[in-house]
Design an enzyme around this catalytic site. Structure first.
Site, PDB file in Angstrom:
ATOM      1  N   GLY A  73     116.071  17.968  66.005  1.00 30.27           N
ATOM      2  CA  GLY A  73     116.975  17.101  65.265  1.00 30.27           C
ATOM      3  C   GLY A  73     117.557  15.993  66.133  1.00 30.27           C
ATOM      4  N   THR A  74     117.881  16.323  67.371  1.00 30.64           N
ATOM      5  CA  THR A  74     118.489  15.332  68.262  1.00 30.64           C
ATOM      6  C   THR A  74     117.543  14.156  68.475  1.00 30.64           C
ATOM      7  OG1 THR A  74     119.779  17.029  69.373  1.00 30.64           O
ATOM      8  CG2 THR A  74     119.405  14.985  70.598  1.00 30.64           C
ATOM      9  N   ASN A 153     127.680  19.874  59.845  1.00 33.64           N
ATOM     10  CA  ASN A 153     127.405  21.131  60.529  1.00 33.64           C
ATOM     11  C   ASN A 153     128.650  21.976  60.785  1.00 33.64           C
ATOM     12  OD1 ASN A 153     127.504  18.641  62.127  1.00 33.64           O
ATOM     13  ND2 ASN A 153     127.633  19.982  63.894  1.00 33.64           N
ATOM     14  N   GLN A 181     121.210  20.127  58.760  1.00 32.10           N
ATOM     15  CA  GLN A 181     121.858  21.316  58.182  1.00 32.10           C
ATOM     16  C   GLN A 181     121.452  21.537  56.724  1.00 32.10           C
ATOM     17  OE1 GLN A 181     123.839  23.672  59.586  1.00 32.10           O
ATOM     18  NE2 GLN A 181     123.788  22.724  61.607  1.00 32.10           N
ATOM     19  N   SER A 201     115.219  19.650  61.452  1.00 27.47           N
ATOM     20  CA  SER A 201     114.979  20.473  62.633  1.00 27.47           C
ATOM     21  C   SER A 201     114.579  21.874  62.198  1.00 27.47           C
ATOM     22  CB  SER A 201     116.251  20.519  63.477  1.00 27.47           C
ATOM     23  OG  SER A 201     116.083  21.363  64.587  1.00 27.47           O
ATOM     24  N   ALA A 202     113.598  22.470  62.905  1.00 20.42           N
ATOM     25  CA  ALA A 202     113.043  23.757  62.459  1.00 20.42           C
ATOM     26  C   ALA A 202     113.982  24.935  62.684  1.00 20.42           C
ATOM     27  CB  ALA A 202     111.719  24.013  63.186  1.00 20.42           C
ATOM     28  N   HIS A 203     114.761  24.895  63.771  1.00 17.64           N
ATOM     29  CA  HIS A 203     115.470  26.137  64.137  1.00 17.64           C
ATOM     30  C   HIS A 203     116.712  26.415  63.292  1.00 17.64           C
ATOM     31  CE1 HIS A 203     118.951  24.751  66.773  1.00 17.64           C
ATOM     32  NE2 HIS A 203     118.267  23.639  66.680  1.00 17.64           N
ATOM     33  N   THR A 239     101.723  15.073  74.112  1.00 18.27           N
ATOM     34  CA  THR A 239     100.903  16.114  73.481  1.00 18.27           C
ATOM     35  C   THR A 239     101.768  16.934  72.524  1.00 18.27           C
ATOM     36  OG1 THR A 239      99.529  16.181  75.443  1.00 18.27           O
ATOM     37  CG2 THR A 239      99.372  18.077  73.958  1.00 18.27           C
ATOM     38  N   CYS A 325     128.078  22.966  70.015  1.00 19.04           N
ATOM     39  CA  CYS A 325     128.104  22.205  71.264  1.00 19.04           C
ATOM     40  C   CYS A 325     129.527  21.922  71.726  1.00 19.04           C
ATOM     41  CB  CYS A 325     127.306  20.909  71.111  1.00 19.04           C
ATOM     42  SG  CYS A 325     127.349  20.235  69.478  1.00 19.04           S
TER      43      CYS A 325
END
Ligand code: PLP
Length: 379
Positions: A73-74, A153, A181, A201-203, A239, A325
């Site tokens: 995401g960042t 978030n 989110q 973002s995946a996580h 890659t 964070c």
């Protein structure tokens, strides 16, 4: 017997399901090849990336060519905010973001400011909502980009993105939304929302860490920030994280088929009702109506936030103070400050997922009620 641990910090990150790990496994072992190589096994890796791209694009009503994989995401936020502003700088050098954006957007905007752009930070109301009327007043003829997140978030407020995007377009500006989110939790259709760019973002939805995407509508000019090879059609050299990308698509597929956000919302409402009834003076932050199903942001007067979190940690309850964070720092978060939350109050973010049980929620609320009462009694 081991200590009971209850994980209620799903807005910080989510555990990865076994189905996602299994989908990734072949690309961490036998199918390790570089997707840019020309021999057949490498082409299998390439095909896996493109299948994931198609699935992710279709999940938001986009075309595969509009999806660029990133390291999360960042990076997607940086790519959108800096990339779109830089590519359109000949039209104007004015950028608008909301005051409650994630630091990935706020710091990208601050960097643009150091590069000579003018940046305006939109205020929010007491629920954390950005007003389209306030945006309309702030737009200028030289505004090139507006960035307002889909869901916050820290407090879970869901922003009126469709209205805000329409407002930006009326003034000739492009619109980006940080949907990190929201993705996997709220339905997203980029055309219906009218956004030009969107970060995911995946996580945050059961996928691996270190992979995300930027949706960038066809025709929107966006300067690449990472230079090198021709991967991602030159928009993002390097890659590809093949296993991560495959895991991302597997997590999204799972999120589309397993469980329901309505059940999460019911648990959230149960937690809120108990907290309001059992913790004297407590208040729930964020919008009552427009909020993420999994978010409970609670502020408690008369106790120390750090002490509260430590007591919860002692009982095995994993939650956050404001944003992940910002934890470890005693400073009030910029989000709560922008919403006018009293900085002397302790704020805890409890974030649920579809895997959260009612027993887990009740245990965490019991611990919160006891910890708040204990801290009051000793202060
Ligand atoms: N944007 C929002 C709203 C977030 O909540 C987060 C993660 O906390 C990010 C961006 C950054 O995402 P990532 O951790 O994938 O870099």
């Amino acid at each position: 017997m081991g200590k009971r641990v209850v994980y209620l910090d799903n807005a910080a990150t989510t555990p990865m399901g076994p189905e996602v790990a299994s989908a990734m496994e072949p690309y961490l072992r036998g199918a390790f090849h570089n997707p840019s190589s020309l021999y057949a096994p490498a082409q299998e890796a390439r095909a896996a990336i493109e299948a994931a791209r198609e699935a992710l694009a279709s999940s938001i009503g986009a075309r595969p060519g509009e999806i660029r994989f990133t390291s999360g995401g960042t990076e997607a936020d940086n790519a959108a905010v800096k990339g779109i502003a830089l590519a359109n700088a000949q039209r104007g050098r004015h950028v608008i973001v909301s005051a409650i954006e994630h630091h990935a957007v706020l710091e990208s905007a601050a960097w643009l400011e150091r590069m000579g752009f003018a940046v305006e930070r939109l205020p929010v109301d007491g629920e954390g909502l950005v007003s389209p009327r306030v945006l309309a007043r702030t737009l200028r003829p030289d505004t090139v980009l507006v960035s307002v997140m889909m869901a916050n978030n820290e407090v879970g407020t869901v922003e009126p993105v469709r209205e805000l995007a329409a407002c930006a377009h009326e003034a000739g500006a492009l619109f980006h939304t940080d949907a990190v989110q929201a993705y996997g939790h709220l339905p997203i259709d980029v055309a219906a929302l009218g956004v030009d760019a969107l970060s995911a973002s995946a996580h945050k939805l059961g996928g691996p860490k270190g992979v995300g995407f930027l949706y960038c509508r066809r025709g929107v000019r966006c300067e690449p920030l990472i230079h090198g090879g021709a991967q991602e059609r030159g928009y993002r050299a390097g890659t590809e994280n093949v296993a991560g990308i495959v895991g991302f698509a597997a997590a999204v597929e799972l999120a589309q088929s397993v469980g329901s956000e309505d059940e999460v919302a019911r648990l959230r409402d149960h937690a809120c009702a108990r907290i309001l009834a059992e913790v004297p003076g407590a208040r729930i932050n964020g919008s009552r109506d427009a909020r993420l199903a999994g978010n409970v942001s609670v502020s408690v007067p008369g106790v120390s936030g750090e002490a509260l979190l430590m007591l919860l940690d002692d009982r095995g309850v994993c939650v956050s103070a404001g944003a992940a964070c910002a934890s470890g720092s005693l400073e009030q978060s910029h989000v709560l400050a922008a919403m006018g939350v009293d900085p002397s109050w302790a704020t805890v973010r409890i974030s649920l997922s579809r895997a959260t049980s009612r027993a887990d929620v009740d245990y965490a609320v019991d611990c919160l009620v006891e910890a708040a009462a204990h801290l009051r009694s000793v202060s």
